[in-house]
Scaffold this motif. Structure first.
Motif, PDB file in Angstrom:
ATOM      1  N   UNK A 118      50.846 -20.134  15.051  1.00 31.96           N
ATOM      2  CA  UNK A 118      49.653 -20.554  14.298  1.00 31.96           C
ATOM      3  C   UNK A 118      48.955 -19.395  13.589  1.00 31.96           C
ATOM      4  N   UNK A 119      48.895 -18.218  14.244  1.00 28.50           N
ATOM      5  CA  UNK A 119      48.107 -17.122  13.678  1.00 28.50           C
ATOM      6  C   UNK A 119      48.963 -16.038  13.016  1.00 28.50           C
ATOM      7  N   UNK A 120      50.281 -16.132  13.162  1.00 29.02           N
ATOM      8  CA  UNK A 120      51.164 -15.224  12.443  1.00 29.02           C
ATOM      9  C   UNK A 120      51.397 -13.871  13.072  1.00 29.02           C
ATOM     10  N   UNK A 121      51.031 -13.700  14.339  1.00 29.78           N
ATOM     11  CA  UNK A 121      51.309 -12.433  15.019  1.00 29.78           C
ATOM     12  C   UNK A 121      52.750 -12.425  15.536  1.00 29.78           C
ATOM     13  N   UNK A 122      53.229 -11.261  15.920  1.00 34.68           N
ATOM     14  CA  UNK A 122      54.591 -11.162  16.438  1.00 34.68           C
ATOM     15  C   UNK A 122      54.663 -11.709  17.860  1.00 34.68           C
ATOM     16  N   UNK A 123      55.880 -11.993  18.303  1.00 36.04           N
ATOM     17  CA  UNK A 123      56.082 -12.464  19.678  1.00 36.04           C
ATOM     18  C   UNK A 123      55.621 -11.406  20.674  1.00 36.04           C
ATOM     19  N   UNK A 331      39.007 -20.563  19.910  1.00 32.19           N
ATOM     20  CA  UNK A 331      40.188 -21.411  20.086  1.00 32.19           C
ATOM     21  C   UNK A 331      41.092 -20.845  21.175  1.00 32.19           C
ATOM     22  N   UNK A 332      41.299 -19.548  21.123  1.00 36.02           N
ATOM     23  CA  UNK A 332      42.153 -18.886  22.104  1.00 36.02           C
ATOM     24  C   UNK A 332      41.554 -19.022  23.506  1.00 36.02           C
ATOM     25  N   UNK A 333      40.231 -18.898  23.603  1.00 33.46           N
ATOM     26  CA  UNK A 333      39.555 -19.042  24.893  1.00 33.46           C
ATOM     27  C   UNK A 333      39.790 -20.429  25.477  1.00 33.46           C
ATOM     28  N   UNK A 334      39.624 -21.453  24.658  1.00 35.16           N
ATOM     29  CA  UNK A 334      39.803 -22.826  25.137  1.00 35.16           C
ATOM     30  C   UNK A 334      41.212 -23.031  25.685  1.00 35.16           C
ATOM     31  N   UNK A 335      42.204 -22.540  24.959  1.00 32.69           N
ATOM     32  CA  UNK A 335      43.589 -22.708  25.414  1.00 32.69           C
ATOM     33  C   UNK A 335      43.858 -21.895  26.682  1.00 32.69           C
ATOM     34  N   UNK A 336      43.243 -20.714  26.798  1.00 35.57           N
ATOM     35  CA  UNK A 336      43.443 -19.899  27.984  1.00 35.57           C
ATOM     36  C   UNK A 336      42.710 -20.474  29.198  1.00 35.57           C
ATOM     37  N   UNK A 337      41.601 -21.159  28.970  1.00 32.76           N
ATOM     38  CA  UNK A 337      40.956 -21.889  30.058  1.00 32.76           C
ATOM     39  C   UNK A 337      41.898 -22.973  30.592  1.00 32.76           C
TER      40      UNK A 337
END
Length: 445
Positions: A118-123, A331-337
């Protein structure tokens, strides 16, 4: 210089230091009273007095308080080992391992999917950020359970063991992330050394306790006629010698010194429990008595508040409200919760397995059907375990800082810090609200 010059600190410095320590304790009382989550207040005070906001303390004092705060963390973990019911921990090691494994795998996998797709960072960047969010704050977990008087319950014991496993794996991931940028270090050795060191330390500790200290301490205790005035001195020496030994063995061995502190507490607890009751009732001072009388007040009033304040020192709050970084961080926080909370579902699976293979394990009640009992014994423990595991804290920030700027760029570093910070706030906050209702733990009590 031949010596460090003795200088009188300025009145301004003294007032800042006194107000810092006073505000730390007042904030804990305030947040404990209303939310049962005093560490949130200490974290906020750390951000205010530290570099993130007003920088009233300056670099030297923050460095000193970080060292003292880490002693507080060691003391918290040592106390956790001292209070742990080792028999209960052994009975629930399978459940603890399941919780820890799910709590590590899910955050890393979801992190890679979100950040890469989604955000385009590397693996690799997704893995590094996920490694930071796969941790569980062992110190915060102990504080939550102690504040709720749940540290000796079945649920609390399983949770502490899972957090300890996460801490060991977190150390391995931290060293792995740090070693990814160093091509002169063997990655296989970077990963295997902490795991091997942890196994060896556990094995040696078990051997010493099983065949040396537990069988023979009672006999030595019985024949050693130590004059009463020296009892406290000897107990103090034993307490600190044991802690120093395990800290040195774990640190130089390459594993987490928090594991060493935990094993030191368990070792003292097991040796003391091997003494007969009539032998310990003659006003004999044991190492645990010294800890309760001398170190515990220091931990609660100074060292532990400083530790949680130092987490606030490490939060770059000024850079965290830029548009893209802010919404991605949320968004990242919600998914990590969600990713960490999933680990609590292991209790549900374990619960149904026990119901299937041990149908008589849960006593019948005259006022409840068996189905109602089974449901009641899972809801609150699942919520408490889930939101306790959500708390990341010091290990998450450590991994993120080790990965920045080598693997994580500035934006991803701040996104990761957002998730670590909010999870560290949300976890104790929700658990505090739950335990204020005195929830029934059922079979997990």
């Amino acid at each position: 210089m031949d010596a460090f010059p003795l200088q009188e600190p300025s009145v301004t410095s003294l007032l800042i230091l006194l107000s810092f320590l006073l505000t730390l304790n007042l904030s804990r009382v305030f947040f404990d009273t209303f939310l049962c989550a005093g560490i949130i207040g200490e974290l906020i005070v750390g951000m205010i007095y530290g570099t993130p906001l007003l920088n009233l303390l300056g670099g030297d004092w923050q460095t000193a308080f970080q060292a003292l705060g880490y002693l507080g963390l060691i003391s918290i973990v040592f106390e956790g080992g001292l209070r742990t019911d080792i028999q209960l921990a052994k009975k629930n090691i399978g459940l603890s391992t399941c919780i820890a494994a799910v709590g590590i795998i899910f955050p890393i996998c979801i992190s890679i999917l979100l950040l890469h797709v989604a955000f385009g960072y590397t693996v690799l960047q997704g893995f590094a950020a996920g490694a930071a969010l796969s941790s569980t704050s062992l110190g915060t977990t102990f504080s939550i359970l102690s504040g709720a008087n749940m540290s000796k319950t079945r649920m609390g014991t399983a949770l502490v063991s899972a957090a300890l496993i996460d801490d060991i794996i977190g150390l391995i991931l931290a060293q792995t992330v740090h070693g990814l940028g160093d091509h002169h270090v063997s990655l296989a050795w970077t990963i295997s050394r902490p795991l091997l060191a942890s196994f060896v330390l556990l094995l040696v500790t078990w051997f010493l306790l099983r065949f040396l200290f537990v069988p023979h301490t009672a006999r030595l205790f019985h024949f050693a006629r130590v004059p009463k005035p020296y009892n406290e001195w000897i107990a103090t020496v034993i307490l600190f010698s044991t802690l120093v030994f395990f800290l040195a063995a774990s640190s130089y061995g390459g594993t987490s010194n928090l594991l060493g502190a935990f094993l030191a507490g368990i070792s003292i607890s097991m040796v003391e429990s091997s003494l007969k009751t009539d032998e310990t009732d003659k006003e004999i001072i044991l190492p645990s008595h010294v800890f309760d009388r001398v170190l515990l007040p220091l931990q609660e009033l100074v060292l532990a508040p400083l530790f949680f304040a130092t987490i606030g020192f490490a939060v770059p709050i000024r850079k965290m409200f830029q548009g893209t970084v802010l919404w991605r961080g949320l968004v990242y926080t919600f998914l990590m919760l969600f990713a960490k909370f999933v680990s609590s579902l292991c209790l549900v699976a374990w619960h149904h397995l026990e119901n299937k293979y041990r149908p008589n394990a849960l006593p019948q009640s005259e006022t409840q059907t068996r189905e109602e009992q089974l449901e009641a014994s899972c809801i609150f423990p699942v919520l408490i375990v889930g939101f306790s595991m959500v708390t990341r804290g010091e290990i998450g920030l450590l991994i993120a800082n080790l990965a920045y700027p080598g693997t994580l760029d500035q934006d991803l570093f701040i996104i990761t810090v957002w998730a670590v910070l909010l999870c560290t706030i949300v976890g104790p906050l929700v658990v505090g609200v739950i335990v204020k209702r005195s929830p029934p733990l059922g079979k997990w009590a």
